[in-house]
Scaffold this motif. Structure first.
Motif, PDB file in Angstrom:
ATOM      1  N   ASN A  10       0.841  -1.195   0.000  1.00 59.74           N
ATOM      2  CA  ASN A  10       0.000   0.000   0.000  1.00 59.74           C
ATOM      3  C   ASN A  10       0.878   1.249   0.000  1.00 59.74           C
ATOM      4  OD1 ASN A  10       0.879  -0.549   2.665  1.00 59.74           O
ATOM      5  ND2 ASN A  10      -0.842   0.559   3.565  1.00 59.74           N
ATOM      6  N   PHE A  11       1.921   1.213  -0.838  1.00 62.14           N
ATOM      7  CA  PHE A  11       2.882   2.304  -0.915  1.00 62.14           C
ATOM      8  C   PHE A  11       3.606   2.246  -2.257  1.00 62.14           C
ATOM      9  CE2 PHE A  11       4.497  -1.353   1.377  1.00 62.14           C
ATOM     10  CZ  PHE A  11       5.633  -1.696   0.665  1.00 62.14           C
ATOM     11  N   LEU A  12       4.235   3.379  -2.609  1.00 60.70           N
ATOM     12  CA  LEU A  12       5.003   3.511  -3.844  1.00 60.70           C
ATOM     13  C   LEU A  12       6.393   4.011  -3.497  1.00 60.70           C
ATOM     14  CD1 LEU A  12       2.312   5.365  -5.991  1.00 60.70           C
ATOM     15  CD2 LEU A  12       2.796   2.928  -6.004  1.00 60.70           C
ATOM     16  N   TRP A  13       7.357   3.719  -4.372  1.00 60.54           N
ATOM     17  CA  TRP A  13       8.757   4.075  -4.134  1.00 60.54           C
ATOM     18  C   TRP A  13       9.283   4.941  -5.273  1.00 60.54           C
ATOM     19  CZ3 TRP A  13      12.291   4.404  -0.537  1.00 60.54           C
ATOM     20  CH2 TRP A  13      13.660   4.376  -0.850  1.00 60.54           C
ATOM     21  N   LEU A  14       9.880   6.075  -4.897  1.00 55.71           N
ATOM     22  CA  LEU A  14      10.556   6.950  -5.850  1.00 55.71           C
ATOM     23  C   LEU A  14      12.022   7.030  -5.451  1.00 55.71           C
ATOM     24  CD1 LEU A  14       7.958   9.884  -6.050  1.00 55.71           C
ATOM     25  CD2 LEU A  14       8.090   7.821  -7.471  1.00 55.71           C
ATOM     26  N   ALA A  15      12.902   6.503  -6.279  1.00 52.29           N
ATOM     27  CA  ALA A  15      14.330   6.426  -5.947  1.00 52.29           C
ATOM     28  C   ALA A  15      15.010   7.745  -6.264  1.00 52.29           C
ATOM     29  CB  ALA A  15      14.988   5.273  -6.705  1.00 52.29           C
ATOM     30  N   THR A  16      14.769   8.744  -5.439  1.00 54.40           N
ATOM     31  CA  THR A  16      15.274  10.094  -5.669  1.00 54.40           C
ATOM     32  C   THR A  16      16.746  10.278  -5.299  1.00 54.40           C
ATOM     33  OG1 THR A  16      14.133  10.582  -3.580  1.00 54.40           O
ATOM     34  CG2 THR A  16      13.085  11.329  -5.606  1.00 54.40           C
ATOM     35  N   GLY A  17      17.361   9.294  -4.696  1.00 53.09           N
ATOM     36  CA  GLY A  17      18.809   9.316  -4.456  1.00 53.09           C
ATOM     37  C   GLY A  17      19.266  10.493  -3.613  1.00 53.09           C
ATOM     38  N   GLU A  18      20.315  11.150  -4.069  1.00 50.72           N
ATOM     39  CA  GLU A  18      20.907  12.253  -3.305  1.00 50.72           C
ATOM     40  C   GLU A  18      19.959  13.436  -3.153  1.00 50.72           C
ATOM     41  OE1 GLU A  18      23.758  12.086  -1.665  1.00 50.72           O
ATOM     42  OE2 GLU A  18      23.837  10.003  -2.352  1.00 50.72           O
ATOM     43  N   GLN A  19      18.944  13.515  -3.978  1.00 53.80           N
ATOM     44  CA  GLN A  19      17.983  14.621  -3.905  1.00 53.80           C
ATOM     45  C   GLN A  19      16.790  14.305  -3.004  1.00 53.80           C
ATOM     46  OE1 GLN A  19      19.242  13.487  -6.939  1.00 53.80           O
ATOM     47  NE2 GLN A  19      20.728  15.168  -7.081  1.00 53.80           N
TER      48      GLN A  19
END
Length: 366
Positions: free
Chosen positions: A302-311
């Protein structure tokens, strides 16, 4: 400079940061940081709490009514069910029971943020195996990381915080590669949201008689909407669960928690209608983010992942400024829980400029 501790504390504990839950939301903000169910408990569940009195008395230490109910549902014996104050507390008990100084515990990383601390508290050494392609468990690499010091492996499906599942075929092939006397913990805290038919299911698909070293963790916190009452359960071999029971804090599951969990099982069909709505909302949100240009792993929780890294921290601040409290993991990415329907518009409205501000060659861009 860090203030000196006034008493003697194990150095690895003194250096361990306390667990940080998702940030609370203020007025006019959506809290999408803790993988909570956005729906209030059903009226029948609330009524069960009203009927539960006697807070001056200790609860049933083994939550026997709930244990028997779950045993009947999953076709096991009551002593093959263990109830705890959330599945994470049972995970802690299993770590204390299975691993100590000089031992190792293997898990994927990034995965549930409590794993490293629980291993260190037990005195053991964490062995973190990087996720593979698509932010999925690399089970071959995890099997290869097993040594004669390994005492437990944790597999999280769907993986928190990245979202993908481990398939049934992959999990059974993995079990064939690791020693049969090695404790394997299948953490399925978000399993009720899974719609992929190939996903591992430790409670209905796994032949328990062939895999007595596997313990399956589930919780009432997420799909059943009882996060504030703290009740989870494990199903596994009696002797393994006896060891966990021996390390448990006595009487930590309240009578109110047990009663609400039983009432939730009574209302399971209605609750699972809500779960289907959340899963559909998750899929729509994931597709809309991909249409904006984000790479979003195959979300099955019930969640999503955004691999924004250093930002990551800057991106999380932008979401917060827009009235969305998300869960940042510095240097890695942002987990966004699927919340109220009204929150999805806000997620998309803020996500587009966040993506636009990332470097053109950022790996999160599709």
């Amino acid at each position: 400079m860090t203030e000196d501790v006034p008493v003697r504390i194990r150095p690895e504990i003194a250096a361990l940061p306390p667990y940080r839950q998702g940030k609370q939301a203020g007025e006019n903000a959506f809290k999408l940081s803790s993988n909570e169910n956005p729906y209030e408990p059903l009226p029948t569940v609330v009524e069960s709490l009203r009927r539960t009195v006697g807070v001056n008395r200790y609860p049933d230490a083994s939550a026997s009514r709930l244990r028997h109910r779950l045993a009947e549902r999953f076709g096991v014996q009551p002593d093959e069910v263990h109830i705890g104050a959330g599945s994470v507390s049972i995970l802690s008990q299993l770590m204390l029971a299975a691993a100590g100084p000089g031992d190792e515990v293997v898990y994927a990383w990034r995965s549930f943020e409590a794993y490293p601390g629980l291993v260190l508290i037990a005195g053991a050494t964490p062995v973190e195996v990087p996720l593979g392609r698509g932010a999925r468990h690399d089970l071959d690499a995890m099997a290869a990381a097993v040594t004669d010091r390994t005492r437990a492996i944790i597999v999280c499906s769907p993986n928190n915080p990245t979202g993908p599942i481990v398939t049934q075929t992959e999990f059974e092939a993995f079990l064939d590669k690791v020693p049969r006397d090695l404790l394997v913990i299948l953490d399925e805290a978000s399993a009720e949201f899974v719609t992929d038919p190939d996903a591992v299911d430790g409670l209905t698909k796994l032949g328990r008689e062939n895999h007595p070293n596997v313990v399956v963790l589930r919780t009432f916190s997420k799909a059943f909407g009882l996060a504030g009452l703290r009740v989870g359960y494990a199903i596994g071999h009696r002797r393994i669960l006896d060891a966990a029971r021996s390390t448990a804090v006595p009487l930590s599951v309240t009578a109110q928690s047990e009663e609400a969990a039983i009432a939730s099982l009574d209302a399971e069909a209605e609750l699972f209608d809500r779960v289907r709505v959340i899963a559909q909302r998750r899929d729509r949100l994931a597709e809309a983010l991909r249409a904006q240009g984000w790479i979003v792993p195959d979300a099955q929780g019930n969640f999503l992942w955004l691999a924004t890294g250093e930002q990551t921290m800057d991106a999380a601040a932008r979401f917060e400024q827009g009235g969305l409290i998300v869960r940042p993991f510095a240097g890695d990415g942002i987990r966004i829980s699927v919340g109220e329907e009204e929150s999805t518009e806000s997620v998309l409205r803020i996500a587009q400029p966040v993506l636009d501000e990332l470097p053109a060659d950022h790996p999160v861009r599709s």
